[in-house]
Design a protein around this motif. Sequence first.
Motif, PDB file in Angstrom:
ATOM      1  N   LYS A  16       0.837  -1.221   0.000  1.00  0.00           N
ATOM      2  CA  LYS A  16       0.000   0.000   0.000  1.00  0.00           C
ATOM      3  C   LYS A  16       0.861   1.256   0.000  1.00  0.00           C
ATOM      4  O   LYS A  16       1.702   1.425   0.881  1.00  0.00           O
ATOM      5  CB  LYS A  16      -0.909   0.013   1.220  1.00  0.00           C
ATOM      6  CG  LYS A  16      -2.096  -0.900   1.059  1.00  0.00           C
ATOM      7  CD  LYS A  16      -3.010  -0.798   2.256  1.00  0.00           C
ATOM      8  CE  LYS A  16      -4.184  -1.754   2.058  1.00  0.00           C
ATOM      9  NZ  LYS A  16      -4.957  -1.879   3.300  1.00  0.00           N
ATOM     10  N   ILE A  17       0.652   2.122  -1.008  1.00  0.00           N
ATOM     11  CA  ILE A  17       1.376   3.407  -1.029  1.00  0.00           C
ATOM     12  C   ILE A  17       0.570   4.402  -0.186  1.00  0.00           C
ATOM     13  O   ILE A  17      -0.643   4.525  -0.376  1.00  0.00           O
ATOM     14  CB  ILE A  17       1.517   3.947  -2.460  1.00  0.00           C
ATOM     15  CG1 ILE A  17       2.254   2.917  -3.337  1.00  0.00           C
ATOM     16  CG2 ILE A  17       2.248   5.267  -2.473  1.00  0.00           C
ATOM     17  CD1 ILE A  17       2.123   3.175  -4.808  1.00  0.00           C
ATOM     18  N   PRO A  18       1.198   5.106   0.760  1.00  0.00           N
ATOM     19  CA  PRO A  18       0.432   6.027   1.611  1.00  0.00           C
ATOM     20  C   PRO A  18      -0.231   7.133   0.772  1.00  0.00           C
ATOM     21  O   PRO A  18       0.336   7.586  -0.216  1.00  0.00           O
ATOM     22  CB  PRO A  18       1.486   6.633   2.541  1.00  0.00           C
ATOM     23  CG  PRO A  18       2.719   5.838   2.349  1.00  0.00           C
ATOM     24  CD  PRO A  18       2.618   5.116   1.060  1.00  0.00           C
ATOM     25  N   ILE A  19      -1.438   7.543   1.217  1.00  0.00           N
ATOM     26  CA  ILE A  19      -2.230   8.567   0.504  1.00  0.00           C
ATOM     27  C   ILE A  19      -1.421   9.837   0.267  1.00  0.00           C
ATOM     28  O   ILE A  19      -1.428  10.418  -0.807  1.00  0.00           O
ATOM     29  CB  ILE A  19      -3.488   8.926   1.328  1.00  0.00           C
ATOM     30  CG1 ILE A  19      -4.356   7.686   1.493  1.00  0.00           C
ATOM     31  CG2 ILE A  19      -4.253  10.102   0.722  1.00  0.00           C
ATOM     32  CD1 ILE A  19      -5.677   7.661   0.831  1.00  0.00           C
ATOM     33  N   LYS A  20      -0.692  10.244   1.320  1.00  0.00           N
ATOM     34  CA  LYS A  20       0.101  11.478   1.259  1.00  0.00           C
ATOM     35  C   LYS A  20       1.070  11.451   0.077  1.00  0.00           C
ATOM     36  O   LYS A  20       1.149  12.388  -0.709  1.00  0.00           O
ATOM     37  CB  LYS A  20       0.868  11.634   2.568  1.00  0.00           C
ATOM     38  CG  LYS A  20       0.840  13.046   3.120  1.00  0.00           C
ATOM     39  CD  LYS A  20       1.620  13.076   4.436  1.00  0.00           C
ATOM     40  CE  LYS A  20       1.699  14.479   4.962  1.00  0.00           C
ATOM     41  NZ  LYS A  20       2.435  14.491   6.259  1.00  0.00           N
ATOM     42  N   ALA A  21       1.773  10.321  -0.048  1.00  0.00           N
ATOM     43  CA  ALA A  21       2.770  10.195  -1.107  1.00  0.00           C
ATOM     44  C   ALA A  21       2.100  10.245  -2.475  1.00  0.00           C
ATOM     45  O   ALA A  21       2.578  10.908  -3.390  1.00  0.00           O
ATOM     46  CB  ALA A  21       3.527   8.885  -0.940  1.00  0.00           C
ATOM     47  N   ARG A  22       0.935   9.553  -2.572  1.00  0.00           N
ATOM     48  CA  ARG A  22       0.211   9.547  -3.851  1.00  0.00           C
ATOM     49  C   ARG A  22      -0.220  10.957  -4.254  1.00  0.00           C
ATOM     50  O   ARG A  22      -0.050  11.375  -5.378  1.00  0.00           O
ATOM     51  CB  ARG A  22      -1.041   8.659  -3.731  1.00  0.00           C
ATOM     52  CG  ARG A  22      -0.861   7.312  -4.430  1.00  0.00           C
ATOM     53  CD  ARG A  22      -2.201   6.705  -4.689  1.00  0.00           C
ATOM     54  NE  ARG A  22      -2.517   5.745  -3.639  1.00  0.00           N
ATOM     55  CZ  ARG A  22      -3.707   5.174  -3.529  1.00  0.00           C
ATOM     56  NH1 ARG A  22      -4.701   5.524  -4.341  1.00  0.00           N
ATOM     57  NH2 ARG A  22      -3.933   4.302  -2.588  1.00  0.00           N
ATOM     58  N   PHE A  23      -0.723  11.727  -3.262  1.00  0.00           N
ATOM     59  CA  PHE A  23      -1.209  13.082  -3.529  1.00  0.00           C
ATOM     60  C   PHE A  23      -0.084  13.983  -4.001  1.00  0.00           C
ATOM     61  O   PHE A  23      -0.203  14.681  -4.996  1.00  0.00           O
ATOM     62  CB  PHE A  23      -1.844  13.663  -2.246  1.00  0.00           C
ATOM     63  CG  PHE A  23      -2.355  15.065  -2.440  1.00  0.00           C
ATOM     64  CD1 PHE A  23      -3.542  15.284  -3.148  1.00  0.00           C
ATOM     65  CD2 PHE A  23      -1.634  16.159  -1.959  1.00  0.00           C
ATOM     66  CE1 PHE A  23      -3.990  16.563  -3.334  1.00  0.00           C
ATOM     67  CE2 PHE A  23      -2.084  17.423  -2.154  1.00  0.00           C
ATOM     68  CZ  PHE A  23      -3.278  17.648  -2.841  1.00  0.00           C
ATOM     69  N   SER A  24       1.059  13.921  -3.304  1.00  0.00           N
ATOM     70  CA  SER A  24       2.157  14.830  -3.667  1.00  0.00           C
ATOM     71  C   SER A  24       2.663  14.520  -5.065  1.00  0.00           C
ATOM     72  O   SER A  24       3.039  15.410  -5.812  1.00  0.00           O
ATOM     73  CB  SER A  24       3.277  14.771  -2.631  1.00  0.00           C
ATOM     74  OG  SER A  24       3.791  13.477  -2.584  1.00  0.00           O
ATOM     75  N   LYS A  25       2.585  13.243  -5.447  1.00  0.00           N
ATOM     76  CA  LYS A  25       3.033  12.871  -6.796  1.00  0.00           C
ATOM     77  C   LYS A  25       2.135  13.546  -7.850  1.00  0.00           C
ATOM     78  O   LYS A  25       2.607  14.169  -8.793  1.00  0.00           O
ATOM     79  CB  LYS A  25       2.976  11.352  -6.936  1.00  0.00           C
ATOM     80  CG  LYS A  25       3.871  10.810  -8.025  1.00  0.00           C
ATOM     81  CD  LYS A  25       3.801   9.295  -8.042  1.00  0.00           C
ATOM     82  CE  LYS A  25       4.341   8.732  -9.343  1.00  0.00           C
ATOM     83  NZ  LYS A  25       4.025   7.281  -9.407  1.00  0.00           N
ATOM     84  N   GLY A  26       0.812  13.445  -7.607  1.00  0.00           N
ATOM     85  CA  GLY A  26      -0.155  14.065  -8.529  1.00  0.00           C
ATOM     86  C   GLY A  26       0.034  15.567  -8.599  1.00  0.00           C
ATOM     87  O   GLY A  26      -0.019  16.173  -9.676  1.00  0.00           O
ATOM     88  N   PHE A  27       0.327  16.163  -7.468  1.00  0.00           N
ATOM     89  CA  PHE A  27       0.497  17.614  -7.416  1.00  0.00           C
ATOM     90  C   PHE A  27       1.703  18.057  -8.227  1.00  0.00           C
ATOM     91  O   PHE A  27       1.651  19.036  -8.959  1.00  0.00           O
ATOM     92  CB  PHE A  27       0.638  18.058  -5.947  1.00  0.00           C
ATOM     93  CG  PHE A  27       0.636  19.539  -5.788  1.00  0.00           C
ATOM     94  CD1 PHE A  27      -0.520  20.267  -6.064  1.00  0.00           C
ATOM     95  CD2 PHE A  27       1.783  20.214  -5.398  1.00  0.00           C
ATOM     96  CE1 PHE A  27      -0.523  21.629  -5.922  1.00  0.00           C
ATOM     97  CE2 PHE A  27       1.786  21.579  -5.270  1.00  0.00           C
ATOM     98  CZ  PHE A  27       0.625  22.292  -5.512  1.00  0.00           C
ATOM     99  N   ILE A  28       2.776  17.257  -8.120  1.00  0.00           N
ATOM    100  CA  ILE A  28       3.991  17.598  -8.884  1.00  0.00           C
ATOM    101  C   ILE A  28       3.712  17.525 -10.375  1.00  0.00           C
ATOM    102  O   ILE A  28       4.101  18.411 -11.135  1.00  0.00           O
ATOM    103  CB  ILE A  28       5.160  16.671  -8.475  1.00  0.00           C
ATOM    104  CG1 ILE A  28       5.657  17.094  -7.086  1.00  0.00           C
ATOM    105  CG2 ILE A  28       6.319  16.746  -9.478  1.00  0.00           C
ATOM    106  CD1 ILE A  28       6.540  16.071  -6.415  1.00  0.00           C
ATOM    107  N   ILE A  29       2.954  16.530 -10.789  1.00  0.00           N
ATOM    108  CA  ILE A  29       2.616  16.408 -12.221  1.00  0.00           C
ATOM    109  C   ILE A  29       1.782  17.614 -12.670  1.00  0.00           C
ATOM    110  O   ILE A  29       2.048  18.208 -13.719  1.00  0.00           O
ATOM    111  CB  ILE A  29       1.853  15.091 -12.495  1.00  0.00           C
ATOM    112  CG1 ILE A  29       2.820  13.918 -12.280  1.00  0.00           C
ATOM    113  CG2 ILE A  29       1.264  15.053 -13.905  1.00  0.00           C
ATOM    114  CD1 ILE A  29       2.145  12.564 -12.239  1.00  0.00           C
TER     115      ILE A  29
END
Length: 320
Positions: A20-33
Amino acid sequence: MPKKRRYKFNPETLAYELHKIPIKARFSKGFIIFLLSLVTSLGYYFGYTKYLNLDTPKMLALLRTSDELSSKLELMNKRFNQANSSLLSLQMRDNYIYRPIFGMEEIPQDIRDAGFGGIDRYSYLKSFDRSGILSRTAINMDVLYKKAFIQSKSFDDVVLLAKNADEMSLCVPAIPPVNISASRIRYSSSFGYRPDPFNGQVRMHSGVDLSGPVGEPIFATGNGRVVEVGFDFFGYGNFVIVDHGFGYKTRYAHLKTSMVAMGRVVKRGEQIAIMGNTGRSKGPHVHYEVIYRNRPVNPLNYYNRDIEPEDFKALISPRG
Ligand SMILES: [Zn+2]
């Protein structure tokens, strides 16, 4: 699209388990994109408009419209200037030709300028309008309309007086009140300060005196209406006042008798009275006054002193 799952080997349980990838990490990735794509598109936009100096099609269309409007306004301003100079020459003619003909005073320039002499209003409007074209046009239009309005009012006045000019020339006193071409008539006293014939004190004499025999006919000196028929024992004796309009009245005094009643309309040269010696008078004469705007003026300026007998005959009319 099915969700991509990742599995990881757990050495303790010796099994593959769902990672499971933590939600926080997933969100920051999307934000960078998201940020990266924003920066890229802004880069394209600035590169297109600033560095290549190109406008977007919408901007191009707006600029074209703006250019068209500007040239239309420029043309309007030119026309305003032409209209303004025509108006200026009308104002000059009005002030120096038309109005003086009818004895009207000229209209001062600050009134003609309709309160647009200053520049304050213009600079105020200009602060909203970088090119200045729009405010210049608006002000030009304002000024021109107001000036034209004032000019048209003035022409109305001139036209009214011109229409009345014929009537005015008939009404203003213009002949002597008695037949001065006859040898029996004598010019006995002039207008202005003179020693009083009774006590010698210097007093204002508000008319001229014309002496002659009792019974001499006295004529109205202009068309008008009889506004007063009176008797003044210590002054004018029997007298008649005629109102000629246009600011003029005449008084005929020391009469033996008047031949007109109050309110009677009289014509120039019509006999209105008989010469006498009534009131404060030392011998038969007529005291004749011309009153303009309630002030006595010199009657000699209102008739020709060197009148020929036949000319006088032509001026008087049979009583009708
Ligand atoms: Zn007198």
